[in-house]
Design a protein around this motif. Structure first.
Motif, PDB file in Angstrom:
ATOM      1  N   HIS A 123       0.848  -1.192   0.000  1.00 30.46           N
ATOM      2  CA  HIS A 123       0.000   0.000   0.000  1.00 30.46           C
ATOM      3  C   HIS A 123       0.886   1.246   0.000  1.00 30.46           C
ATOM      4  O   HIS A 123       1.673   1.455   0.929  1.00 30.46           O
ATOM      5  N   PHE A 124       0.745   2.058  -1.047  1.00 34.16           N
ATOM      6  CA  PHE A 124       1.455   3.338  -1.149  1.00 34.16           C
ATOM      7  C   PHE A 124       0.443   4.462  -1.016  1.00 34.16           C
ATOM      8  O   PHE A 124      -0.652   4.400  -1.592  1.00 34.16           O
ATOM      9  N   ALA A 125       0.793   5.496  -0.245  1.00 35.04           N
ATOM     10  CA  ALA A 125      -0.106   6.639  -0.084  1.00 35.04           C
ATOM     11  C   ALA A 125       0.688   7.933  -0.134  1.00 35.04           C
ATOM     12  O   ALA A 125       1.731   8.071   0.530  1.00 35.04           O
ATOM     13  N   TYR A 126       0.195   8.864  -0.927  1.00 36.71           N
ATOM     14  CA  TYR A 126       0.711  10.238  -0.955  1.00 36.71           C
ATOM     15  C   TYR A 126      -0.439  11.150  -0.544  1.00 36.71           C
ATOM     16  O   TYR A 126      -1.490  11.180  -1.203  1.00 36.71           O
ATOM     17  N   THR A 127      -0.275  11.853   0.567  1.00 38.06           N
ATOM     18  CA  THR A 127      -1.354  12.695   1.082  1.00 38.06           C
ATOM     19  C   THR A 127      -0.799  14.037   1.531  1.00 38.06           C
ATOM     20  O   THR A 127       0.409  14.202   1.738  1.00 38.06           O
ATOM     21  N   ASN A 128      -1.705  14.987   1.693  1.00 37.04           N
ATOM     22  CA  ASN A 128      -1.367  16.302   2.238  1.00 37.04           C
ATOM     23  C   ASN A 128      -2.357  16.620   3.358  1.00 37.04           C
ATOM     24  O   ASN A 128      -3.574  16.476   3.171  1.00 37.04           O
ATOM     25  N   THR A 129      -1.833  17.034   4.496  1.00 33.97           N
ATOM     26  CA  THR A 129      -2.664  17.331   5.658  1.00 33.97           C
ATOM     27  C   THR A 129      -2.320  18.707   6.212  1.00 33.97           C
ATOM     28  O   THR A 129      -1.306  19.312   5.845  1.00 33.97           O
ATOM     29  N   LEU A 130      -3.172  19.177   7.131  1.00 33.93           N
ATOM     30  CA  LEU A 130      -3.047  20.530   7.680  1.00 33.93           C
ATOM     31  C   LEU A 130      -3.041  20.487   9.203  1.00 33.93           C
ATOM     32  O   LEU A 130      -3.598  19.576   9.812  1.00 33.93           O
ATOM     33  N   ASN A 131      -2.434  21.495   9.793  1.00 33.41           N
ATOM     34  CA  ASN A 131      -2.469  21.678  11.244  1.00 33.41           C
ATOM     35  C   ASN A 131      -2.724  23.162  11.511  1.00 33.41           C
ATOM     36  O   ASN A 131      -1.813  23.989  11.376  1.00 33.41           O
ATOM     37  N   TYR A 132      -3.983  23.487  11.875  1.00 34.83           N
ATOM     38  CA  TYR A 132      -4.346  24.883  12.078  1.00 34.83           C
ATOM     39  C   TYR A 132      -3.761  25.420  13.380  1.00 34.83           C
ATOM     40  O   TYR A 132      -3.593  24.676  14.356  1.00 34.83           O
ATOM     41  N   PRO A 133      -3.464  26.721  13.447  1.00 35.70           N
ATOM     42  CA  PRO A 133      -3.031  27.312  14.716  1.00 35.70           C
ATOM     43  C   PRO A 133      -4.125  27.165  15.770  1.00 35.70           C
ATOM     44  O   PRO A 133      -5.313  27.248  15.462  1.00 35.70           O
ATOM     45  N   ASP A 134      -3.728  26.915  17.002  1.00 34.00           N
ATOM     46  CA  ASP A 134      -4.692  26.902  18.092  1.00 34.00           C
ATOM     47  C   ASP A 134      -5.335  28.276  18.200  1.00 34.00           C
ATOM     48  O   ASP A 134      -4.656  29.310  18.108  1.00 34.00           O
ATOM     49  N   TYR A 135      -6.643  28.299  18.395  1.00 37.50           N
ATOM     50  CA  TYR A 135      -7.344  29.580  18.419  1.00 37.50           C
ATOM     51  C   TYR A 135      -6.809  30.503  19.502  1.00 37.50           C
ATOM     52  O   TYR A 135      -6.820  31.734  19.360  1.00 37.50           O
ATOM     53  N   SER A 136      -6.314  29.934  20.616  1.00 38.56           N
ATOM     54  CA  SER A 136      -5.804  30.783  21.691  1.00 38.56           C
ATOM     55  C   SER A 136      -4.542  31.521  21.283  1.00 38.56           C
ATOM     56  O   SER A 136      -4.172  32.516  21.916  1.00 38.56           O
ATOM     57  N   ALA A 137      -3.857  31.062  20.216  1.00 40.99           N
ATOM     58  CA  ALA A 137      -2.638  31.725  19.759  1.00 40.99           C
ATOM     59  C   ALA A 137      -2.914  32.821  18.742  1.00 40.99           C
ATOM     60  O   ALA A 137      -2.028  33.651  18.473  1.00 40.99           O
ATOM     61  N   ILE A 138      -4.127  32.858  18.157  1.00 39.61           N
ATOM     62  CA  ILE A 138      -4.412  33.862  17.125  1.00 39.61           C
ATOM     63  C   ILE A 138      -5.442  34.894  17.571  1.00 39.61           C
ATOM     64  O   ILE A 138      -5.778  35.796  16.800  1.00 39.61           O
ATOM     65  N   VAL A 139      -5.966  34.763  18.796  1.00 40.66           N
ATOM     66  CA  VAL A 139      -6.786  35.852  19.336  1.00 40.66           C
ATOM     67  C   VAL A 139      -5.907  37.100  19.387  1.00 40.66           C
ATOM     68  O   VAL A 139      -4.816  37.068  19.958  1.00 40.66           O
ATOM     69  N   PRO A 140      -6.321  38.226  18.783  1.00 36.66           N
ATOM     70  CA  PRO A 140      -5.419  39.378  18.636  1.00 36.66           C
ATOM     71  C   PRO A 140      -5.230  40.162  19.931  1.00 36.66           C
ATOM     72  O   PRO A 140      -5.683  41.306  20.073  1.00 36.66           O
ATOM     73  N   ARG A 141      -4.541  39.554  20.895  1.00 29.53           N
ATOM     74  CA  ARG A 141      -4.254  40.218  22.154  1.00 29.53           C
ATOM     75  C   ARG A 141      -2.756  40.438  22.273  1.00 29.53           C
ATOM     76  O   ARG A 141      -1.950  39.700  21.723  1.00 29.53           O
ATOM     77  N   TYR A 142      -2.397  41.486  22.966  1.00 28.49           N
ATOM     78  CA  TYR A 142      -1.011  41.630  23.397  1.00 28.49           C
ATOM     79  C   TYR A 142      -0.991  42.287  24.763  1.00 28.49           C
ATOM     80  O   TYR A 142      -1.952  42.912  25.201  1.00 28.49           O
ATOM     81  N   ASP A 143       0.145  42.113  25.419  1.00 24.81           N
ATOM     82  CA  ASP A 143       0.331  42.604  26.783  1.00 24.81           C
ATOM     83  C   ASP A 143       1.727  43.228  26.850  1.00 24.81           C
ATOM     84  O   ASP A 143       2.733  42.522  26.689  1.00 24.81           O
ATOM     85  N   VAL A 144       1.772  44.527  27.046  1.00 23.07           N
ATOM     86  CA  VAL A 144       3.035  45.252  27.122  1.00 23.07           C
ATOM     87  C   VAL A 144       3.271  45.676  28.562  1.00 23.07           C
ATOM     88  O   VAL A 144       2.426  46.354  29.160  1.00 23.07           O
ATOM     89  N   SER A 145       4.392  45.249  29.124  1.00 24.89           N
ATOM     90  CA  SER A 145       4.783  45.695  30.459  1.00 24.89           C
ATOM     91  C   SER A 145       6.115  46.438  30.347  1.00 24.89           C
ATOM     92  O   SER A 145       6.554  46.800  29.251  1.00 24.89           O
ATOM     93  N   LEU A 146       6.772  46.654  31.459  1.00 22.79           N
ATOM     94  CA  LEU A 146       7.956  47.507  31.467  1.00 22.79           C
ATOM     95  C   LEU A 146       9.049  47.002  30.537  1.00 22.79           C
ATOM     96  O   LEU A 146       9.651  47.784  29.802  1.00 22.79           O
ATOM     97  N   ALA A 147       9.333  45.706  30.545  1.00 21.42           N
ATOM     98  CA  ALA A 147      10.425  45.169  29.728  1.00 21.42           C
ATOM     99  C   ALA A 147      10.019  43.922  28.959  1.00 21.42           C
ATOM    100  O   ALA A 147      10.874  43.241  28.401  1.00 21.42           O
ATOM    101  N   THR A 148       8.722  43.608  28.946  1.00 21.09           N
ATOM    102  CA  THR A 148       8.250  42.365  28.333  1.00 21.09           C
ATOM    103  C   THR A 148       7.036  42.638  27.459  1.00 21.09           C
ATOM    104  O   THR A 148       6.170  43.437  27.815  1.00 21.09           O
ATOM    105  N   ILE A 149       6.975  41.958  26.340  1.00 19.32           N
ATOM    106  CA  ILE A 149       5.797  41.994  25.470  1.00 19.32           C
ATOM    107  C   ILE A 149       5.377  40.555  25.185  1.00 19.32           C
ATOM    108  O   ILE A 149       6.189  39.742  24.740  1.00 19.32           O
ATOM    109  N   ILE A 150       4.126  40.238  25.485  1.00 23.46           N
ATOM    110  CA  ILE A 150       3.537  38.952  25.104  1.00 23.46           C
ATOM    111  C   ILE A 150       2.558  39.251  23.971  1.00 23.46           C
ATOM    112  O   ILE A 150       1.587  39.983  24.163  1.00 23.46           O
ATOM    113  N   TYR A 151       2.824  38.691  22.810  1.00 25.58           N
ATOM    114  CA  TYR A 151       2.130  39.093  21.592  1.00 25.58           C
ATOM    115  C   TYR A 151       1.540  37.866  20.907  1.00 25.58           C
ATOM    116  O   TYR A 151       2.265  36.947  20.531  1.00 25.58           O
ATOM    117  N   ASN A 152       0.216  37.840  20.774  1.00 25.58           N
ATOM    118  CA  ASN A 152      -0.430  36.780  20.006  1.00 25.58           C
ATOM    119  C   ASN A 152      -0.315  37.101  18.524  1.00 25.58           C
ATOM    120  O   ASN A 152      -0.751  38.179  18.075  1.00 25.58           O
TER     121      ASN A 152
END
Length: 748
Positions: A469-498
Motif C-alpha cells: 500500500h502506497f499513499a501520498y497525502t497532504n494534511t493541515l495543522n491549524y493554529p490553536d485559536y488561543s494563539a491567534i486571538v489578537p491580544r497583546y500585553d506590554v509591560s515595562l520590559a516584556t511583550i507577550i504578543y499573540n
C-alpha cells in the motif's frame, strides 16, 4: 484509526484520524434488551474506594428489524488526584558551550485532590428502508470537577519558601445532536449529515491563598544552584509561624463553544466490466463555530507590607486567632486531618496539611467586606475573547479496481478556514492599590486561507497473502485559536504578543506499507513514512527594541532604546522532516499445542527520526573602553528534533481466551519525547523512559448474560517524568498511581 487519510476526510490532522459511527440498536427478538454495568474502583494514590460507574441501556428493533432504538444512561465518579513536581532551570554560564551546567532556580511541589462526577444520556434512533436509512443521535452530558490544591515552592537563592492552598470547581455541560440520512437515488447514493454541538465550561468561584516564609534555612548552606531538586526541597526548613499571608486571589470564568456542521457525500459506480470497476465519490462540508471566554479576577496583595485591612476583619470575626503579633500566618490553617500519604513515592514531602475550608472563609470575608481586594484588570480584561470560525471543504475521489490485485484511489480536496476573533490589547500599569491596571482596547482580526490538497493511494496484492500500500497525502495543522486571538500585553520590559497572522502548517506525507496476512501468521505490517512539514508553529522568544516591525504595538515615544523580551508564536521558516518506521503484528497462534492455542498477541513498535531548524535570537552585551554599553541582537538558527515527537514507542498486548474467560496484559513503552526546544542544550527538556503495564480480566457467568470483570491500570504506578537534557534532573514529574476496577455486566 486511519493514518493515511483519503480526500473525503478532514485534512486538519498531522498524525491520523479516528472514524466514529452511530451506536445503533442490535438485531433483537420480540423483547427489548436491557443492559446494566456496575463498577467500583480503587485509587491507590489517595487510598480511596469511593469511585463508581453505573451504565444502563435499553435497545430494541421493531417493524421487521427496520426501526431501532438505543437508550443509554451513565453516572460515574472518578478520583483524578495527582502529585506534581516542577523544577526550573536557567543557564547563566554561557561561556562553556555544552559543558556548562544550568542553575536550578526553584522547585515547586503540589498535591491536587480532584474528584469528577459525570452524568450522561444517549438516545439513538435509526430506520432502515428499501433505499436507505435515517439515523438520529442525541447526547447530553454534565460533569462537576472539584479540586483542592496544596503546594510549596522552594526558592533557595533568596532564602524563601512559599505555600499555597486553594479550591477550584468546574461545571461542564455538553450537548450533541446528529441527523444522518443515506438515500439511493437514480444517479447517486447520497449521505447527508447535519450536526449541532454545544458546550459550556464554567468555574463559578476559584480561589488561592499564598503565604511567604522569608527565612527558609538556606542561608549558610552555600551554592545549591547545581543541586538535584530533592536536595533543594529537603534543605529548606518549613516554619508555619514565619509564613505570613502574602496574596489572595479569587476568580470566575466561563467558556462557551457552539458549532453547526453539514456535509453531503455523493457516490456512484462508473464502469463495471470483467477486470475494471470504478466508483466516483464527490462531496463537501461546512462548519460554523463560535467561541467565547470571560474571566473576572480579583486579588489582594502585599498584606505583609501594610495592606492589613483584611487582617483586622479576620480578627474581628475570630479574635481568638490574634496570637501572632497581629499577623495572619500559615499556622492558623494547618489543623486539618488531610494526609499527603506517600507523596511522589516518598522522594519529596509537603510540610503542612492546609485547611482549605478555613481559607475559603478568609476569601468570603474579603469579598463581603470588600477590603484588601481589588480587581486584577490585567487578567480580567487581557484574557477575554470571542470569535467565530467557518471551515468549508469540497473533494472528489475515484476508486478504480483493476482485477482483484490493483486498487487506485486518486483524488483532490480543497479546504478553507476563515477565522475572526476579538481580543483585548493593552499596557500594564501598576496602580495605587498594589495591583495591575490594564489600559486595554479590543481588536478584531480576520484571516482566511484555502489549500488544494492532492492525494493518491495505490494498493497491490501480488499474492493472496501479500499487500503493498502506497499513499501520498497532504494534511493541515491549524493554529490553536488561543494563539491567534489578537491580544497583546506590554509591560515595562516584556511583550507577550499573540500572532494573529500565523499561517496554517501543512504536511506532505508519503507512506509505504507492506502487509503479510494469513491463518498462521495473522497480520504483519511494516510501514515506512516520511513527512515534510512547512510553517510548523511553535513558541518563540526574542529581543526587540524597534517596534515598528509590529505597527499595531504602541509606538508613542518609541526611541528604539527600550529592549523588550518579546514572546509570541511563529511559523518556522525552515521545513521540518520526520521519518520513521512502524512494525505491527497481530496474531492468534491457533496451531500451537494445548492451551497455547488460546493465546493472542498484538505487538507494535515505532521508531521516529526528525530534524527541525529553529530560529534563535542571541543578545550580545559588550562595553567599549569608555564603559559605554552596547547591545546587539543576532538572529540565527539551531537544529534539533521536532517538538513533541518521541524516539521510540512500543506497545505489547498478550491475551488468553478460553471459553467465557478472557485476559489481557498490555504494556506501553515510550522514550525521549522532545518537550521544550532551546538553543542551549542545558535548557532543553525531554521525557524520561516511560513503561506502563495494564491488566484486564473478564469471565462470562451462566446467569442472565452476566459477565464479571477486573482491571488494573498502571500496575506499577509509573510516573510521567520530563528531564533536563544536560543534567538528567527532573523538570516535571506527575504521579497518578495505580487504579483498580471491579464490576459486573448484565444483559437481559
Amino acid at each position: 484509526m486511519v493514518k493515511a487519510i483519503t480526500p473525503d476526510m478532514d485534512a486538519a490532522v498531522i498524525g491520523g484520524v479516528v472514524n466514529f459511527g452511530l451506536r445503533k440498536a442490535k438485531t433483537s427478538g420480540t423483547r427489548p434488551v436491557f443492559g446494566l454495568t456496575s463498577q467500583g474502583s480503587y485509587n491507590d494514590l489517595k487510598g480511596t474506594y469511593a469511585d463508581y460507574r453505573l451504565v444502563g441501556s435499553l435497545e430494541h428493533r421493531v417493524l421487521n428489524q427496520r426501526l431501532g432504538l438505543f437508550l443509554q444512561g451513565t453516572t460515574e465518579k472518578r478520583n483524578r488526584s495527582a502529585n506534581r513536581l516542577a523544577a526550573h532551570y536557567v543557564l547563566n554560564d554561557k561561556s562553556h558551550g555544552d559543558d556548562g551546567i544550568p542553575d536550578l532556580t526553584s522547585v515547586d511541589l503540589s498535591d491536587v485532590f480532584s474528584e469528577k462526577q459525570r452524568h450522561g444520556a444517549t438516545l439513538v434512533a435509526d430506520y432502515n428502508h428499501d433505499s436507505g436509512e435515517v439515523g438520529i443521535l442525541n447526547f447530553f452530558s454534565t460533569s462537576e470537577t472539584g479540586s483542592l490544591s496544596r503546594g510549596q515552592s522552594f526558592i533557595h537563592a533568596i532564602d524563601d519558601i512559599t505555600y499555597s492552598g486553594g479550591r477550584s470547581s468546574n461545571d461542564l455541560m455538553s450537548v450533541t445532536n446528529l441527523l444522518s440520512i443515506r438515500q439511493e437515488v437514480p444517479l447517486f447514493d447520497i449521505d447527508l449529515k447535519l450536526s449541532h454541538t454545544y458546550s459550556r465550561s464554567q468555574n463559578p468561584e476559584d480561589f488561592t491563598l499564598m503565604f511567604l516564609q522569608d527565612r527558609a534555612g538556606y542561608a549558610g548552606q552555600g551554592d545549591l544552584s547545581k543541586s538535584h531538586p530533592s536536595t533543594i526541597a529537603a534543605s529548606g526548613v518549613p516554619d508555619s509561624i514565619g509564613a505570613k499571608l502574602k496574596t489572595i486571589n479569587s476568580s470566575k470564568n466561563v467558556a462557551m463553544d457552539r458549532s453547526l456542521t453539514g456535509s453531503v457525500d455523493l457516490e456512484r459506480n462508473l464502469v463495471t466490466v470483467d477486470i475494471l470497476a470504478s466508483r466516483l465519490k464527490l462531496g463537501g462540508s461546512y462548519q460554523y463555530r463560535k467561541r467565547s471566554y470571560d474571566i473576572d479576577d480579583r486579588a489582594g496583595v502585599h498584606f505583609d507590607l501594610g495592606g492589613r485591612q483584611l487582617y483586622a476583619r479576620v480578627f474581628e470575626k475570630y479574635p481568638e486567632l490574634n496570637m501572632y503579633n497581629g499577623d495572619v500566618v500559615l499556622a492558623l490553617f494547618t489543623d486539618d486531618p488531610y494526609s499527603y500519604r506517600n507523596f511522589l513515592a516518598g522522594d519529596y514531602s509537603l510540610a503542612y496539611p492546609m485547611n482549605i475550608d478555613f481559607m475559603e472563609e478568609i476569601i468570603e470575608i474579603a469579598i463581603a467586606r470588600d477590603v484588601g481586594f481589588i480587581e486584577n484588570e490585567y487578567r480580567s480584561l487581557g484574557f477575554d475573547y470571542n470569535g467565530s470560525e467557518a471551515k468549508s471543504a469540497a473533494y472528489g475521489m475515484l476508486t478504480v479496481n483493476i482485477g482483484e490485485k490493483i486498487t487506485l484511489l486518486p483524488g483532490m480536496r480543497f479546504q478553507n478556514l476563515r477565522t475572526s476573533y476579538t481580543g483585548n490589547r493593552g499596557v500594564q500599569l501598576p496602580d495605587a492599590g498594589g495591583g495591575i491596571a490594564f489600559n486595554a482596547r479590543d481588536t478584531t482580526a480576520t484571516n482566511s486561507r484555502g489549500f488544494l490538497l492532492p492525494m493518491v493511494h495505490a494498493r497491490y496484492k501480488p499474492l493472496r497473502w501479500l499487500q503493498i500500500h502506497f499513499a501520498y497525502t497532504n494534511t493541515l495543522n491549524y493554529p490553536d485559536y488561543s494563539a491567534i486571538v489578537p491580544r497583546y500585553d506590554v509591560s515595562l520590559a516584556t511583550i507577550i504578543y499573540n500572532n494573529y497572522s500565523l499561517r496554517t502548517a501543512s504536511s506532505e506525507n508519503i507512506d509505504l506499507a507492506v502487509s503479510i496476512y494469513g491463518n498462521a501468521v495473522g497480520l504483519f505490517t511494516v510501514n515506512a513514512f516520511r513527512k515534510r512539514i512547512e510553517d510548523l508553529i511553535f513558541p518563540s522568544t526574542t529581543f526587540l527594541s524597534d517596534l515598528s516591525v509590529y505597527p499595531d504595538l504602541p509606538q508613542d515615544g518609541q526611541q528604539n532604546t527600550q529592549l523588550y523580551n518579546f514572546s509570541t508564536f511563529i511559523n518556522n521558516p525552515n521545513p521540518t522532516d520526520v521519518r520513521g518506521i512502524e512494525i505491527d503484528w497481530q496474531t492468534h497462534p491457533w496451531y500451537l499445542p494445548g492451551i497455547l492455542s488460546n493465546l493472542v498477541f498484538n505487538i507494535n513498535y515505532t521508531r521516529v527520526f526528525s530534524e527541525a531548524n529553529y530560529p534563535r535570537t542571541e543578545l550580545d552585551i559588550s562595553y567599549d573602553e569608555l564603559g559605554t554599553l552596547y547591545r546587539t541582537v543576532v538572529d540565527t538558527f539551531y537544529t534539533s528534533r521536532l517538538l513533541h515527537q518521541p524516539n521510540d514507542i512500543f506497545n505489547l498486548a498478550v491475551g488468553f481466551d478460553y471459553r467465557g474467560f478472557s485476559a489481557r496484559v498490555s504494556a506501553l513503552y515510550q522514550d525521549n519525547i522532545f518537550k521544550k526546544p532551546d538553543f542551549w542544550l542545558q535548557q532543553r527538556i525531554h521525557s524520561d523512559k516511560y513503561t506502563r503495564w495494564d491488566l484486564a480480566i473478564s469471565q462470562r457467568l451462566p446467569w442472565f448474560g452476566m459477565q464479571a470483570f477486573f482491571n488494573l491500570n498502571n500496575i506499577t504506578g509509573a510516573d510521567d517524568i520530563d528531564l533536563n537534557q544536560k543534567t538528567s534532573f527532573p523538570a516535571l514529574q506527575e504521579r497518578y498511581g495505580m487504579t483498580a476496577d471491579i464490576g459486573l455486566r448484565v444483559m437481559l
